[in-house]
Scaffold this motif. Structure first.
Motif, PDB file in Angstrom:
ATOM      1  N   ASP A 170       0.712  -1.133  -0.027  1.00  0.00           N
ATOM      2  CA  ASP A 170      -0.084  -0.023   0.053  1.00  0.00           C
ATOM      3  C   ASP A 170       0.768   1.278   0.144  1.00  0.00           C
ATOM      4  OD1 ASP A 170      -2.405  -1.415   0.169  1.00  0.00           O
ATOM      5  OD2 ASP A 170      -2.920  -1.140   2.030  1.00  0.00           O
ATOM      6  N   ARG A 171       0.183   2.495  -0.458  1.00  0.00           N
ATOM      7  CA  ARG A 171       1.176   3.701  -0.367  1.00  0.00           C
ATOM      8  C   ARG A 171       0.503   4.512   0.486  1.00  0.00           C
ATOM      9  NH1 ARG A 171       1.173   3.705  -6.975  1.00  0.00           N
ATOM     10  NH2 ARG A 171       2.885   2.475  -7.160  1.00  0.00           N
ATOM     11  N   VAL A 172       1.331   5.390   1.107  1.00  0.00           N
ATOM     12  CA  VAL A 172       0.749   6.191   2.051  1.00  0.00           C
ATOM     13  C   VAL A 172       1.133   7.677   1.635  1.00  0.00           C
ATOM     14  CG1 VAL A 172       1.133   6.973   4.496  1.00  0.00           C
ATOM     15  CG2 VAL A 172       1.020   4.639   3.920  1.00  0.00           C
ATOM     16  N   LEU A 173       0.316   8.596   1.977  1.00  0.00           N
ATOM     17  CA  LEU A 173       0.521  10.125   1.251  1.00  0.00           C
ATOM     18  C   LEU A 173       0.547  10.979   2.707  1.00  0.00           C
ATOM     19  CD1 LEU A 173       0.492  12.105  -0.866  1.00  0.00           C
ATOM     20  CD2 LEU A 173      -1.889  12.206  -0.914  1.00  0.00           C
ATOM     21  N   LEU A 174       1.492  11.738   2.763  1.00  0.00           N
ATOM     22  CA  LEU A 174       1.421  12.495   3.896  1.00  0.00           C
ATOM     23  C   LEU A 174       1.540  14.031   3.390  1.00  0.00           C
ATOM     24  CD1 LEU A 174       1.968  12.691   6.996  1.00  0.00           C
ATOM     25  CD2 LEU A 174       4.471  12.468   6.503  1.00  0.00           C
ATOM     26  N   ILE A 175       0.526  14.566   3.942  1.00  0.00           N
ATOM     27  CA  ILE A 175       0.446  15.887   3.521  1.00  0.00           C
ATOM     28  C   ILE A 175       0.088  16.764   4.947  1.00  0.00           C
ATOM     29  CG2 ILE A 175      -1.035  17.805   2.387  1.00  0.00           C
ATOM     30  CD1 ILE A 175      -1.678  15.594   0.478  1.00  0.00           C
ATOM     31  N   GLY A 176       0.935  17.924   5.071  1.00  0.00           N
ATOM     32  CA  GLY A 176       0.580  18.598   6.368  1.00  0.00           C
ATOM     33  C   GLY A 176       1.545  19.792   6.458  1.00  0.00           C
ATOM     34  N   ASP A 177       1.271  20.631   7.559  1.00  0.00           N
ATOM     35  CA  ASP A 177       2.187  21.703   7.681  1.00  0.00           C
ATOM     36  C   ASP A 177       3.540  20.999   8.524  1.00  0.00           C
ATOM     37  OD1 ASP A 177       0.361  23.309   7.045  1.00  0.00           O
ATOM     38  OD2 ASP A 177      -0.483  23.777   9.034  1.00  0.00           O
ATOM     39  N   ASN A 178       4.557  21.921   8.237  1.00  0.00           N
ATOM     40  CA  ASN A 178       5.795  21.377   9.048  1.00  0.00           C
ATOM     41  C   ASN A 178       5.428  21.571  10.695  1.00  0.00           C
ATOM     42  OD1 ASN A 178       7.451  21.149   6.659  1.00  0.00           O
ATOM     43  ND2 ASN A 178       8.128  23.117   6.677  1.00  0.00           N
ATOM     44  N   SER A 179       5.795  20.377  11.149  1.00  0.00           N
ATOM     45  CA  SER A 179       5.455  20.465  12.513  1.00  0.00           C
ATOM     46  C   SER A 179       5.852  19.199  13.294  1.00  0.00           C
ATOM     47  CB  SER A 179       3.840  20.367  12.633  1.00  0.00           C
ATOM     48  OG  SER A 179       3.385  19.238  12.207  1.00  0.00           O
ATOM     49  N   PHE A 180       5.949  18.902  14.354  1.00  0.00           N
ATOM     50  CA  PHE A 180       6.323  17.801  15.175  1.00  0.00           C
ATOM     51  C   PHE A 180       5.463  16.654  14.576  1.00  0.00           C
ATOM     52  CE2 PHE A 180       5.348  14.585  18.532  1.00  0.00           C
ATOM     53  CZ  PHE A 180       6.461  14.251  18.901  1.00  0.00           C
ATOM     54  N   PHE A 181       4.263  16.598  14.671  1.00  0.00           N
ATOM     55  CA  PHE A 181       3.438  15.548  13.986  1.00  0.00           C
ATOM     56  C   PHE A 181       3.759  15.265  12.553  1.00  0.00           C
ATOM     57  CE2 PHE A 181       0.023  14.120  11.436  1.00  0.00           C
ATOM     58  CZ  PHE A 181      -0.397  12.845  11.968  1.00  0.00           C
ATOM     59  N   TRP A 182       4.209  16.060  11.725  1.00  0.00           N
ATOM     60  CA  TRP A 182       4.803  15.468  10.293  1.00  0.00           C
ATOM     61  C   TRP A 182       5.908  14.866  10.520  1.00  0.00           C
ATOM     62  CZ3 TRP A 182       8.514  15.342   6.866  1.00  0.00           C
ATOM     63  CH2 TRP A 182       8.179  15.182   5.677  1.00  0.00           C
ATOM     64  N   VAL A 183       6.803  15.387  11.358  1.00  0.00           N
ATOM     65  CA  VAL A 183       8.174  14.556  11.441  1.00  0.00           C
ATOM     66  C   VAL A 183       7.709  12.939  11.923  1.00  0.00           C
ATOM     67  CG1 VAL A 183      10.499  14.361  12.476  1.00  0.00           C
ATOM     68  CG2 VAL A 183       9.516  16.656  11.414  1.00  0.00           C
ATOM     69  N   ALA A 184       6.994  13.065  13.035  1.00  0.00           N
ATOM     70  CA  ALA A 184       6.735  11.897  13.771  1.00  0.00           C
ATOM     71  C   ALA A 184       5.829  10.878  12.566  1.00  0.00           C
ATOM     72  CB  ALA A 184       5.950  12.046  14.905  1.00  0.00           C
ATOM     73  N   ALA A 185       4.946  11.493  12.006  1.00  0.00           N
ATOM     74  CA  ALA A 185       4.270  10.555  10.918  1.00  0.00           C
ATOM     75  C   ALA A 185       5.184  10.321   9.568  1.00  0.00           C
ATOM     76  CB  ALA A 185       3.028  11.605  10.381  1.00  0.00           C
ATOM     77  N   TYR A 186       6.103  10.974   9.328  1.00  0.00           N
ATOM     78  CA  TYR A 186       7.122  10.569   8.300  1.00  0.00           C
ATOM     79  C   TYR A 186       7.940   9.334   8.775  1.00  0.00           C
ATOM     80  CZ  TYR A 186      10.910  10.813   5.044  1.00  0.00           C
ATOM     81  OH  TYR A 186      11.878  10.459   4.217  1.00  0.00           O
TER      82      TYR A 186
END
Length: 76
Positions: free
Chosen positions: A55-71
């Motif tokens: 499966d593929r995952v798309l990560l879209i969001g503002d630069n933030s702690f959450f984005w880094v953790a999600a990446y």
């Protein structure tokens, strides 16, 4: 010590770091390696429940702690 042959990039960036050491500075404050590791593990677990191999995952969001953790969680 980690086994580099079995680690992914997220593990290499997070493991064996002091959990209290600052890993990320954001406009909302400092975040430690421990916080980042915990966030990445939560994201990885959530994705494991909802996705299958290939499966593929798309990560879209503002630069933030959450984005880094999600990446990093996505890499795991």
């Amino acid at each position: 010590m980690t086994d580099a042959m079995n680690d992914n990039v997220a593990d290499l960036l997070l493991l064996e770091r002091p959990s209290t050491r600052v890993a990320l500075l954001t406009s909302k404050g400092e975040h430690t390696y421990g916080e980042l590791q915990n966030g990445a593990l939560r994201i990885a677990a959530a994705l494991a429940e909802r996705t299958e191999a290939g499966d593929r995952v798309l990560l879209i969001g503002d630069n933030s702690f959450f984005w880094v953790a999600a990446y990093l969680g996505t890499l795991k």
